[in-house]
Scaffold this active site. Structure first.
Site, PDB file in Angstrom:
ATOM      1  N   ASP A  65      37.187 -10.644  11.584  1.00 10.73           N
ATOM      2  CA  ASP A  65      37.694 -10.958  10.219  1.00 10.73           C
ATOM      3  C   ASP A  65      39.123 -11.482  10.914  1.00 10.73           C
ATOM      4  OD1 ASP A  65      39.567 -10.696   8.085  1.00 10.73           O
ATOM      5  OD2 ASP A  65      39.154  -8.649   7.575  1.00 10.73           O
ATOM      6  N   TRP A 118      41.642  -2.620   6.559  1.00  6.29           N
ATOM      7  CA  TRP A 118      40.520  -3.782   6.203  1.00  6.29           C
ATOM      8  C   TRP A 118      39.364  -3.248   7.169  1.00  6.29           C
ATOM      9  CZ3 TRP A 118      41.454  -5.312   1.830  1.00  6.29           C
ATOM     10  CH2 TRP A 118      42.742  -5.729   1.476  1.00  6.29           C
ATOM     11  N   LYS A 150      46.694 -16.090   3.447  1.00  6.60           N
ATOM     12  CA  LYS A 150      47.388 -15.491   4.403  1.00  6.60           C
ATOM     13  C   LYS A 150      48.022 -16.753   5.401  1.00  6.60           C
ATOM     14  CE  LYS A 150      46.058 -11.335   2.854  1.00  6.60           C
ATOM     15  NZ  LYS A 150      45.061 -10.631   3.703  1.00  6.60           N
TER      16      LYS A 150
HETATM   17  C1  LIG Z   1      44.073  -9.449   3.141  1.00  6.07           C
HETATM   18  C2  LIG Z   1      43.000  -9.244   3.916  1.00  6.07           C
HETATM   19  C3  LIG Z   1      41.729  -8.871   3.479  1.00  6.07           C
HETATM   20  C4  LIG Z   1      41.459  -8.859   1.877  1.00  6.07           C
HETATM   21  O1  LIG Z   1      41.057 -10.102   1.529  1.00  6.07           O
HETATM   22  P1  LIG Z   1      40.821 -10.200  -0.209  1.00  6.07           P
HETATM   23  O2  LIG Z   1      40.763 -11.939   0.065  1.00  6.07           O
HETATM   24  O3  LIG Z   1      41.919  -9.712  -1.088  1.00  6.07           O
HETATM   25  O4  LIG Z   1      39.450  -9.473  -0.220  1.00  6.07           O
HETATM   26  C5  LIG Z   1      40.989  -8.503   4.530  1.00  6.07           C
HETATM   27  N1  LIG Z   1      40.994  -8.543   5.845  1.00  6.07           N
HETATM   28  C6  LIG Z   1      42.414  -8.765   6.106  1.00  6.07           C
HETATM   29  C7  LIG Z   1      42.318  -8.600   7.676  1.00  6.07           C
HETATM   30  C8  LIG Z   1      43.305  -9.178   5.299  1.00  6.07           C
HETATM   31  O5  LIG Z   1      44.504  -9.420   5.759  1.00  6.07           O
END
Ligand SMILES: *Cc1c(COP(=O)(O)O)cnc(C)c1O
Length: 354
Positions: free
Chosen positions: A166, A99, A190
């Protein structure tokens, strides 16, 4: 058969949260209408978004001067919105996993990107540390939890520049010193809600510093000015997020969630560390309390498929590892009960003894 949900995302939600969402789908806030079919500008829904925002502020102790936004587009859209809005000339990024790498790729479209550290050469089995951050960058970008590789940075760094993070997969798993960040973002699927909404915590005076023109929808200022109501926000995921936030507060907030999460992770890591057959994939000091990655030791490697089948037959869902790591990944998000972790550990013992 009771199911134990270890999916990495979209992932487990509390049963109470799902039930309350079902109730609101049937009859929302006494309106006699479903939350699926009412205006996002109705007073009932405005109250939902306001309460969700207030609970973010309360649970994460967000200081004055910040706003909380609920936007569509997935965390992946934030990979481009962040540099679009905040990168003037140069930004520092830590490459801690898949990511983070995707965030770097987008940032390069907007300016110079200094990748100050990377664990890519070791397939991201540790979290980069002891790196120097140049003082002339607009921000340092971090991915605090690497959902795919199972490593995590569980503290707020002391660096000479503002940070952007993030926190898709570890938000609400520990107290965060928000004052060190210009922006924190994540997809909700998540640890918060079903897929479809992002949370963005943004320091308002960090905005408006870049010279480029920003398309209206990708400009954070638009959403700050309109309280996430510039266009139709993802109504249902926001409603479910509110139910999760209420539940987090009932449980005792992030301090309590941190204790519960650490207890669950300790239970599983302990079983892995003492196992004859299974072994962890990451460096011990960097391992994630949210996503536990492990494999079979080389001499048992060919049994990996059998274990996934064995576990699935017992109702253990979603433990197959991501294709870039292999083996197994058990995601232990906030809504997963300790009982499910113990159930998985028992299945590992039973499989070893078989
Ligand atoms: C799942 C995830 C993403 C991507 O998220 P989307 O909503 O599918 O774009 C980005 N960063 C992290 C750390 C993730 O776990």
């Amino acid at each position: 058969m009771k199911k134990h949900n270890f999916y990495a995302g979209p992932s487990i939600l509390s049963q109470q949260v799902i039930n309350n969402t079902i109730d609101a789908i049937r009859d929302f806030a006494g309106t006699g209408l479903s939350v699926l079919e009412i205006s996002h500008r109705s007073k009932e829904f405005t109250a939902v978004i306001e309460e969700a925002k207030q609970l973010f502020i309360e649970l994460l102790d967000i200081p004055e001067g910040y706003d909380v936004l609920f936007l569509g587009g997935g965390a992946s859209t934030q990979f481009c919105m962040v540099p679009y809005n905040l990168l003037k000339t140069k930004a520092a990024y830590v490459d801690s996993g898949t990511w983070a790498n995707k965030a770097i790729k987008e940032a390069k479209l907007f300016g110079e990107v200094d990748v100050v550290a990377s664990s890519k050469a070791d397939n991201y089995v540790w979290y980069p540390k002891d790196f120097t951050v140049p003082t002339d960058v607009d921000y340092l970008h971090l991915t605090t939890n690497n959902t795919i590789f199972g490593t995590e940075l569980r503290r707020d760094l002391d660096v000479p520049v503002r940070m952007v993070a993030d926190m898709s997969s570890d938000i609400f798993s520990r107290p965060v010193d928000v004052s060190k960040y210009d922006l924190i973002y994540g997809g909700a699927q998540k640890n918060l809600a079903p897929a479809g909404v992002n949370f963005v915590i943004v320091k308002k005076d960090a905005l408006g510093k870049v010279d480029r023109a920003i398309p209206t929808m990708l400009n954070y200022q638009t959403h700050v000015d309109k309280g996430s109501m510039f266009n139709t926000p993802p109504v249902l995921p926001i409603y479910t997020a509110l139910e999760t936030l209420r539940w987090y507060k009932e449980l005792g907030g992030v301090k309590r969630l941190k204790e519960l999460d650490e207890e669950k992770a300790a239970c599983l890591y302990d079983a892995i560390d003492n196992s004859r057959m299974f072994v962890g994939t990451t460096h011990v000091e960097d391992r994630s309390i949210m996503n536990v990655c492990f494999v079979m030791k080389p001499e048992y490697k060919e049994l990996e498929k059998d274990f996934v089948e064995f576990a699935t037959a017992r109702g253990i869902m979603g433990i197959k590892g991501h294709r870039s790591v292999g083996g197994f990944r058990a995601s232990l998000y906030n809504a997963l009960p300790l009982e499910s972790v113990k159930f998985l550990v028992q299945a590992m013992h039973d499989f070893e003894n078989k």
